[in-house]
Write an enzyme that holds these catalytic residues in place. Structure first.
Site, PDB file in Angstrom:
ATOM      1  N   LYS A 114      60.716  25.445  37.215  1.00 44.60           N
ATOM      2  CA  LYS A 114      60.590  26.827  37.702  1.00 44.60           C
ATOM      3  C   LYS A 114      60.746  26.861  39.221  1.00 44.60           C
ATOM      4  CE  LYS A 114      57.167  30.608  37.361  1.00 44.60           C
ATOM      5  NZ  LYS A 114      55.856  30.967  36.764  1.00 44.60           N
ATOM      6  N   SER A 133      55.942  34.680  33.853  1.00 44.17           N
ATOM      7  CA  SER A 133      56.977  34.655  34.878  1.00 44.17           C
ATOM      8  C   SER A 133      57.878  33.419  34.802  1.00 44.17           C
ATOM      9  CB  SER A 133      56.331  34.711  36.270  1.00 44.17           C
ATOM     10  OG  SER A 133      55.462  33.611  36.476  1.00 44.17           O
ATOM     11  N   SER A 176      51.863  32.874  32.056  1.00 44.65           N
ATOM     12  CA  SER A 176      53.257  32.822  32.498  1.00 44.65           C
ATOM     13  C   SER A 176      54.097  31.725  31.861  1.00 44.65           C
ATOM     14  CB  SER A 176      53.323  32.686  34.028  1.00 44.65           C
ATOM     15  OG  SER A 176      52.975  33.900  34.641  1.00 44.65           O
TER      16      SER A 176
END
Length: 513
Positions: free
Chosen positions: A101, A176, A200
């Site tokens: 990420k 996210s 997330s």
């Protein structure tokens, strides 16, 4: 570093901000100057900051290229060779491919955090988790898209554009850690490293049909990842194969009792007790009854594995999202904005490069702070001032009660079960900015997941079926340190009850393990 002398206007602004006597503040100038001189000595003692612009590693901006129809990639490394530099050479992740990420540092690769604010920032070193998986032989392919400063559980706020769901590109992928989930679901990588502050990792796992683990709090070192509120922040991982979870943990985490996670994973699940948590179902205005029914059916199917299944209760669970909000808001005000991505009152490590890049960007280009960040900053500021943090103090006290209730439920059961996300993936909004301002789309999916960021228990989203051709996740929660047990249940569930196929357009391209 030389810090300029403070002017009369500087001191007057401080007095005005805090309602102090301006005459008194002015008289304190000599004492403040002595503090400034101490700051300069500390800076001189430390030497120069590590450059926020490290020598770049050869990589290619890959977002929305020909091999990225869902907008999940950010950068791909041009030479993603494995490291295998651990003390015993390649380890538990030898040859496995990994994406990271963009809120987790990969040395020499831009780390914009999904935001215009951090465009051009290049970390000088790997995050701790990236270094450990490299040392275990993993092949880091590149970085994946996340939501703007991670302030969303959906997938439409990133400066790079929306990440679309591979099962239905008109819908959100969850977030996210959105890009990581999509790349794992479509077979582009074996593992996706993400961060999880309120769901997330698990939100996108549920909506993309993969496994998503938020490990026990602190099991995986958070150093080098963007923090939001350090008592809630976790490094997590996404994968299609449950056996990859103990392999990842053996590489990235320190086992709580010295026993390898792979050893604990090898134990069967016959005789374990699963508790279906009543409070995790039937959220008014949010739960899809078809999701609830499928998860209940899947929970009872654990009996096929030799497990006992019964009802359980965690009374305060229903207010977990309420408790999470003030802790996250005011903690983020301190961590993200007050200390410029550093946090306070922890033993470190700290990253001057993070602080410099974010602080200078916020000071020079506040217009680049996206609406989600403006909402967080505004809400936290006015609510903290209005309550003097009294509500957050109560939330922290009730958080301890919540953890005791979860621990009590886990004394009577070996694992707790509920839906990961109460609803199917929502349609992507036509106007992302207005969706943040006028709707709950960025946060509606957090009801169940955020509870276990508050309590620190390991939580694993497991695909358990399809509704309207879209995947549904079943959330398994275990005792602290029993992450491998959750992985074993997921493995047996996948073998004997339901194994999620790949998204329709990717079923021939997903790699098998």
């Amino acid at each position: 570093m030389s810090i300029a002398d403070f002017t009369d206007d500087d001191l007057a602004a401080v007095a005005d901000r805090w309602g102090l006597d301006p005459v008194l503040v002015g008289r304190l100038r000599p004492a403040v100057d002595r503090m400034r001189e101490t700051y300069e000595r500390v800076y001189a003692l430390a030497g120069e900051d590590p450059s926020p612009h490290a020598p770049p590693v050869a990589s290619t901006f890959a977002n929305r290229g020909p091999e990225d129809p869902h907008g999940a990639w950010l950068y791909r490394l041009d030479d993603p060779a494995p490291d295998g530099s651990g003390p015993h050479g390649p380890g538990s992740l030898a040859g496995r491919t990994v994406t990271v990420k963009e809120s987790v540092a990969v040395r020499g690769v831009p780390m914009p955090l999904g935001s215009r604010l951090m465009a051009g920032f290049v970390p000088a070193s790997d995050a701790a988790v990236v270094g450990r998986v490299r040392a275990a032989g993993a092949v880091v392919l590149g970085t994946s898209v996340c939501e703007d400063l991670c302030y969303s559980g959906s997938s439409f706020t990133s400066v790079h554009g929306p990440v679309t769901n591979p099962w239905d590109p008109a819908r959100a992928a969850g977030g996210s850690s959105s890009g990581a989930a999509v790349l794992v679901a479509t077979g582009a990588a074996d593992l996706g490293i993400g961060t999880d502050h309120g769901g997330s990792v698990r939100n996108p796992a549920a909506w993309c049909g993969v496994l998503g683990l938020k490990p026990t709090y602190g099991a995986v070192d958070y150093d080098g990842a963007m923090p939001t509120e350090r008592t809630l922040d976790h490094i997590g991982v996404l994968t299609r194969d449950a056996s990859s979870l103990p392999a990842f943990l053996d590489a990235a985490a320190d086992p709580p009792d010295g026993e390898p996670y792979a050893t604990a994973f090898a134990r069967g699940v016959t005789g374990l007790r699963a508790g279906i948590v009543a409070e995790g179902f039937g959220w008014p205005g949010r739960s899809d009854p078809r999701v609830d029914d499928l998860v209940r059916e899947s929970a009872h199917a654990l009996q096929r594995l030799g497990m006992a299944v019964r009802d359980a209760t965690v009374p305060l669970h229903r207010h977990g999202r309420d408790l999470h909000l003030p802790i996250s808001l005011e903690g983020g005000l301190t961590t993200v904005f007050g200390s410029r991505l550093q946090g306070d009152n922890h033993t470190g490590p700290y990253h001057p490069g993070f602080a410099t890049a974010f602080g200078e960007a916020l000071a020079r280009r506040p217009e680049d702070l996206a609406v989600g960040g403006v909402l967080a900053l505004t809400g936290a500021s006015v609510l903290r001032d209005a309550t003097h943090s009294r509500v957050t103090a109560h939330a922290q006290r009730l958080r301890r009660v919540l953890r005791r209730q979860v621990d009590e439920a886990l004394r009577e059961n070996d694992v707790l079960v509920m839906p990961t996300v109460p609803m199917l993936p929502h349609l992507l909004p036509a106007d992302p900015r207005e969706a943040v301002i006028t709707t709950d789309l960025p946060f509606e999916m957090h009801d169940n997941n955020c509870v276990y960021n508050l309590t620190g228990h390991p939580a694993l989203s497991v695909p358990c079926g399809l509704v309207d051709g879209l995947p549904v996740g079943m959330l398994l929660i275990g005792r602290h340190g029993e992450d491998a047990r959750l992985a074993r249940i997921a493995a047996e569930f996948g073998d004997r009850v339901f194994r999620c196929p790949g998204p329709p357009d990717h079923r021939t391209t997903r790699s098998a393990r």
